[in-house]
Design a protein around this motif. Structure first.
Motif, PDB file in Angstrom:
ATOM      1  N   MET A 203       0.840  -1.198   0.000  1.00 54.09           N
ATOM      2  CA  MET A 203       0.000   0.000   0.000  1.00 54.09           C
ATOM      3  C   MET A 203       0.875   1.249   0.000  1.00 54.09           C
ATOM      4  O   MET A 203       2.016   1.233   0.466  1.00 54.09           O
ATOM      5  N   VAL A 218      -4.295   0.489  -1.838  1.00 52.88           N
ATOM      6  CA  VAL A 218      -3.975  -0.829  -1.288  1.00 52.88           C
ATOM      7  C   VAL A 218      -4.107  -1.869  -2.392  1.00 52.88           C
ATOM      8  O   VAL A 218      -5.123  -1.923  -3.084  1.00 52.88           O
ATOM      9  N   TYR A 238      -7.757  -1.313  -3.956  1.00 52.55           N
ATOM     10  CA  TYR A 238      -8.698  -0.542  -3.157  1.00 52.55           C
ATOM     11  C   TYR A 238      -8.154   0.874  -2.979  1.00 52.55           C
ATOM     12  O   TYR A 238      -6.952   1.067  -2.815  1.00 52.55           O
ATOM     13  N   VAL A 253     -14.076   3.971   1.679  1.00 50.02           N
ATOM     14  CA  VAL A 253     -13.484   3.131   0.636  1.00 50.02           C
ATOM     15  C   VAL A 253     -14.140   3.554  -0.668  1.00 50.02           C
ATOM     16  O   VAL A 253     -15.307   3.250  -0.918  1.00 50.02           O
ATOM     17  N   LYS A 256     -13.055  -0.157  -5.354  1.00 45.84           N
ATOM     18  CA  LYS A 256     -12.632  -1.553  -5.168  1.00 45.84           C
ATOM     19  C   LYS A 256     -12.681  -2.238  -6.534  1.00 45.84           C
ATOM     20  O   LYS A 256     -13.700  -2.195  -7.208  1.00 45.84           O
ATOM     21  N   LEU A 290      -9.718  -8.662   1.095  1.00 44.27           N
ATOM     22  CA  LEU A 290      -9.946  -7.927   2.334  1.00 44.27           C
ATOM     23  C   LEU A 290     -11.388  -7.444   2.440  1.00 44.27           C
ATOM     24  O   LEU A 290     -12.033  -7.132   1.432  1.00 44.27           O
ATOM     25  N   ASP A 292     -14.122  -4.519   4.016  1.00 47.65           N
ATOM     26  CA  ASP A 292     -14.051  -3.057   4.133  1.00 47.65           C
ATOM     27  C   ASP A 292     -13.406  -2.635   5.448  1.00 47.65           C
ATOM     28  O   ASP A 292     -12.627  -1.668   5.482  1.00 47.65           O
ATOM     29  N   GLU A 294     -11.146  -4.222   7.157  1.00 48.65           N
ATOM     30  CA  GLU A 294      -9.704  -4.454   7.063  1.00 48.65           C
ATOM     31  C   GLU A 294      -9.030  -3.407   6.168  1.00 48.65           C
ATOM     32  O   GLU A 294      -7.924  -2.942   6.470  1.00 48.65           O
ATOM     33  N   ILE A 295      -9.707  -3.036   5.081  1.00 51.03           N
ATOM     34  CA  ILE A 295      -9.159  -1.989   4.203  1.00 51.03           C
ATOM     35  C   ILE A 295      -9.027  -0.683   4.975  1.00 51.03           C
ATOM     36  O   ILE A 295      -7.999   0.004   4.900  1.00 51.03           O
ATOM     37  N   ARG A 296     -10.054  -0.344   5.748  1.00 48.70           N
ATOM     38  CA  ARG A 296     -10.002   0.900   6.527  1.00 48.70           C
ATOM     39  C   ARG A 296      -8.913   0.846   7.592  1.00 48.70           C
ATOM     40  O   ARG A 296      -8.235   1.835   7.856  1.00 48.70           O
TER      41      ARG A 296
END
Length: 809
Positions: A203, A218, A238, A253, A256, A290, A292, A294-296
């Motif tokens: 990332m 990411v 992402y 987010v 994606k 991932l 949402d 986990e992305i955040r």
């Protein structure tokens, strides 16, 4: 005097220790000391020092023997012969006993801290920054994953030392004039995160292609992160909007994309190598790595790391499949965008017409256009065939390809994402690249003239033949300030981030239909009522919406992400999003559209715009548009999004549309929502006061207004001479709307091509008191200068023309 330490725990290191343990390992120490207290997980470990490497060179006259080989290289010996000889010398050398003891002791202590014997570790090389600034090129030295046991660890350390003399590393130092024997190497030994049972990736705390600083990018793939970095797979991608990452209740987010993720690198229990690449399952390819949340979480970590270092960062992360926990395993400063001149914007565009169909498309890396002869190489063994100035077409790249990449006009690969080796090095070289095309090596003939365009948004395109293009450089410091706001017209979300440096006052027109046509491609009613389409269409829709149980969610997702990308690029300035304005013949061309659209003799004056939104024939489709807009504003938090209604013929229709919006949770005024209306019909002009009581602002669509005011088909060649936005009837209509809007304190702008092509028309708008003008990004500078000149010549004694506060806003 005490002998220098050969091993240091990460916990005892900081950024000040680069000369001792190299950039990567010093960064890990910095992260552990300063950021783990804030909840960022960084795997434990230790590093050998540069003193350990120098002690190795003092073993068995190794330093002198390497020196003689380098001298032979300078006298004409081959690079491959030199590299193989030096690596062989190092691999045949026993590690000094003191280093063996130090590494073994530190490894045992790591196991005790982790509560296990012989823990799995990752072994990575880390060069000293003052001798080898590895930020300049990706992957100069080797890494070894899933190493278990002291004997395997010592062997991996020796192999790391030997990798300092790979052919590519020797060539790099020769090219930059570094003294080979003054380069020092540290080896990092880090607790292995079991990403082979989950996923990993890379990332950045900015957009790697545009340099847009307010997003986290990411990339993610199944298994160990090696497949993402090397470009062996097309990863998920992402985007997270940083200003809202800590906003309570927001899910910023904003994009994606599901990557192909064709394979994954996992641990193996047998065989000489500790890892192996295996194909992914169909479900793994269709699914996202991932969630949402986990992305955040990763985005919040990226923001905190960037704040700590006070510079954009390049990071690697991994998810442990046993614990479900995310970890940050590397962090280093981003080096490409931070070196660019922030006051200069380079712009490219194709100037020819009638292009042939693209040969391939993929992710656009950079923003350049280049033409040349395709040189299709299927492996590094064919590098000798490459001709300077050709376009390199290959499956994927690794550091062995860098000498060729420097000589290429552009790069095209079958596989890879925005954080792959091919993408990173292309950016560093200023090389336009199209990566992740799928099958460029099979579809582009070797020796064919091609044009590689990265100037058309996020999708890069490879065209047959040599096409004409222009390159412009815009000095942003030369752009004047004006009281008339100059906004942008945007269609392609992929191009939005490219123009963030322009000092625009927002986006005056974002065309929803472009997103639907290019990023969704399915008629919304076909997703609501698939039973009304034929079997072949349903099969094509199923393939396009793979991974979605609810097909309508595919439409809402894609549309929301497209709008959000534009809204984020100009936050907090207003971004005016026009709801869909296809004509029936255009709607019918969407996949599955024919059963839902009538055949009309004159679609331009037919069932379009506001008349569709409350009609039973499209009401459910408009509900999906509203869901996407609500997601952008209320869930993502991008409340700078303004809704605009096109082709609203009557006051009754205006009232019904506003009721329909409110029924779908888009009530005017709620959560700051502004709703604008297009002025395209004489009725909008004649009843401007009444429309102003219902809407928050106006946008004049000069093409349709001219057509309907003069009764001229704007597409008729025979009547082209009559179509003129400066006709007195059209000019009076524009002035009438501006005056009515200002009487009610409403904004009024104009979007259309004419201000870009006709400076006199732009001055006319300024004289009429228009609040804003919206133009295509490549016309921005020209129109801005025209508006500034028009404002400077404002008539004396006209306070409204001279005072930006005089007109209601």
């Amino acid at each position: 005097m005490a002998r220098p330490s050969l091993v240091e725990p990460f916990a005892d290191l900081s950024a000040a220790d680069t000369a001792l343990v190299g950039g990567k390992n010093a960064a890990l120490g910095e992260l552990i000391a300063n950021l783990t207290p804030h909840g960022i997980r960084v795997p434990d470990g230790f590093a050998t020092t540069t003193a350990a490497y120098r002690e190795l060179l003092d073993t068995g006259d190794l330093r002198a023997r390497i020196g003689r080989r380098i001298e032979a290289l300078h006298e004409g010996a081959g690079l491959a012969e030199t590299g193989a000889a030096i690596r062989g010398m190092i691999l045949a050398t026993e590690l000094p006993p003191r280093l063996v003891d130090a590494v073994t002791t530190a490894y045992t202590a790591l196991g005790e801290r982790l509560g296990r014997t012989d823990p799995d570790v990752a072994v990575r090389s880390s060069a000293t920054a003052e001798d080898l600034p590895e930020a300049s090129f990706a992957g100069q030295q080797e890494s070894f994953l899933n190493i278990t046991g002291a004997r395997a660890l010592l062997d991996a350390c020796l192999r790391c030392y030997a990798s300092l003399f790979t052919d590519r590393a020797i060539n790099y130092r020769e090219h930059h004039g570094f003294d080979h024997l003054r380069v020092a190497l540290s080896v990092g030994v880090q607790q292995m995160v079991r990403a082979d049972r989950a996923g990993a990736g890379v990332m950045f705390s900015l957009d790697t292609d545009s340099g847009f600083p307010r997003v986290v990018l990411v990339n993610a793939a199944w298994g160990l992160g090696e497949s993402v970095v090397s470009g062996a797979v097309d990863p998920d991608e992402y985007l997270v909007f940083k200003p809202l990452v800590d906003e309570a209740g927001a899910n910023p987010v904003i994009a994606k994309e599901t990557g192909g993720k064709q394979s994954k690198v996992v641990s193996r229990t047998t065989g000489a190598e500790p890892t192996v690449s295996v194909p992914t399952t169909e479900d793994e390819r269709a699914g996202l790595v991932l969630t949402d949340s986990e992305i955040r979480q990763l985005a919040r970590w990226a923001v905190r790391v960037e704040r700590h270092y006070d510079t954009p960062m390049d990071m690697e992360w991994a998810k442990d499949g046993d614990t479900g926990e995310l970890h940050l395993v590397q962090a280093r400063p981003e080096t490409v965008q931070t070196r660019r001149r922030p006051s200069t914007l380079r712009s490219y565009r194709l100037t020819g017409t009638g292009h042939a169909a693209p040969l391939v498309t993929g992710l656009a890396i950079g923003e350049a256009i280049a033409a040349g002869t395709a040189c299709v190489l299927r492996s590094a063994a064919e590098i000798d065939r490459f001709v300077d100035g050709a376009v390199l077409v290959t499956g994927t790249t690794d550091p062995d390809w860098e000498p060729v990449m420097k000589r290429a006009a552009a790069l095209v690969t079958d596989h890879g994402g925005r954080t792959s080796h091919a993408a990173i090095v292309s950016r560093e070289l200023g090389l336009g690249a199209v990566v992740g095309t799928g099958d460029a090596t099979g579809r582009i003939p070797d020796g064919r003239a091609i044009t590689v365009s990265c100037a058309e948004g996020e999708r890069g395109v490879v065209y047959p033949g040599t096409l004409d293009f222009e390159e412009r450089e815009i000095e942003l410091t030369d752009i004047p300030t004006t009281r008339t706001r100059l906004m942008l017209t945007m269609a392609d979300p992929g191009a939005a981030l490219r123009w963030w440096r322009l000092p625009a006052d927002g986006v005056g027109l974002a065309r929803m239909e472009f997103v639907i046509n290019n990023h969704i491609r399915v008629h919304p009613m076909a997703l609501v009522h698939p039973e009304r389409t034929d079997a072949g269409t349903r099969e094509r829709i199923a393939a396009l919406t793979r991974g979605y149980r609810d097909r309508t969610e595919f439409f809402v997702d894609r549309l929301a992400y497209g709008i959000a990308r534009i809204a984020a690029a100009w936050w907090p300035a207003p971004v005016v999003v026009r709801t869909s304005d296809f004509k029936t013949n255009e709607y019918a061309r969407l996949l599955g559209g024919a059963p839902f659209e009538p055949a009309e003799q004159n679609p331009m004056l037919g069932w379009r715009g506001a008349s569709r939104y409350h009609d039973d024939g499209y009401r459910e489709g408009f509900a999906l548009e509203c869901r996407a807009l609500r997601r952008v504003r209320d869930e993502m938090g991008l409340t700078n999004t303004v809704v605009m209604i096109p082709f609203c013929r009557t006051l009754t229709e205006a009232d019904r549309v506003l009721e329909t919006l409110a029924d779908h949770g888009l009530r005017r005024g709620a959560n700051g929502l502004a709703v604008y209306v297009m002025v395209e019909i004489p009725a909008n002009v004649l009843l401007a006061d009444d429309f102003a009581r219902r809407f928050d602002g106006f946008s004049i669509g000069s093409n349709d207004l001219t057509q309907l005011t003069l009764g001229v088909d704007r597409d008729s060649e025979r009547l082209a001479g009559l179509f003129d936005e400066r006709d007195p009837a059209v000019v009076r209509s524009i002035r009438t709307v501006i005056e009515a809007a200002h009487r009610h304190g409403r904004e009024v702008g104009l979007c259309g091509q004419r201000p870009s092509d006709d400076p006199e028309f732009a001055r006319l708008l300024v004289d009429a008191g228009i609040d804003s003008v919206s133009v295509a990004p490549d016309s921005f500078l020209r129109v801005k200068n025209t508006i500034a000149a028009g404002e400077r010549r404002a008539p004396e004694g006209d306070p409204d023309a001279a005072d930006p506060v005089a007109r209601p806003r």
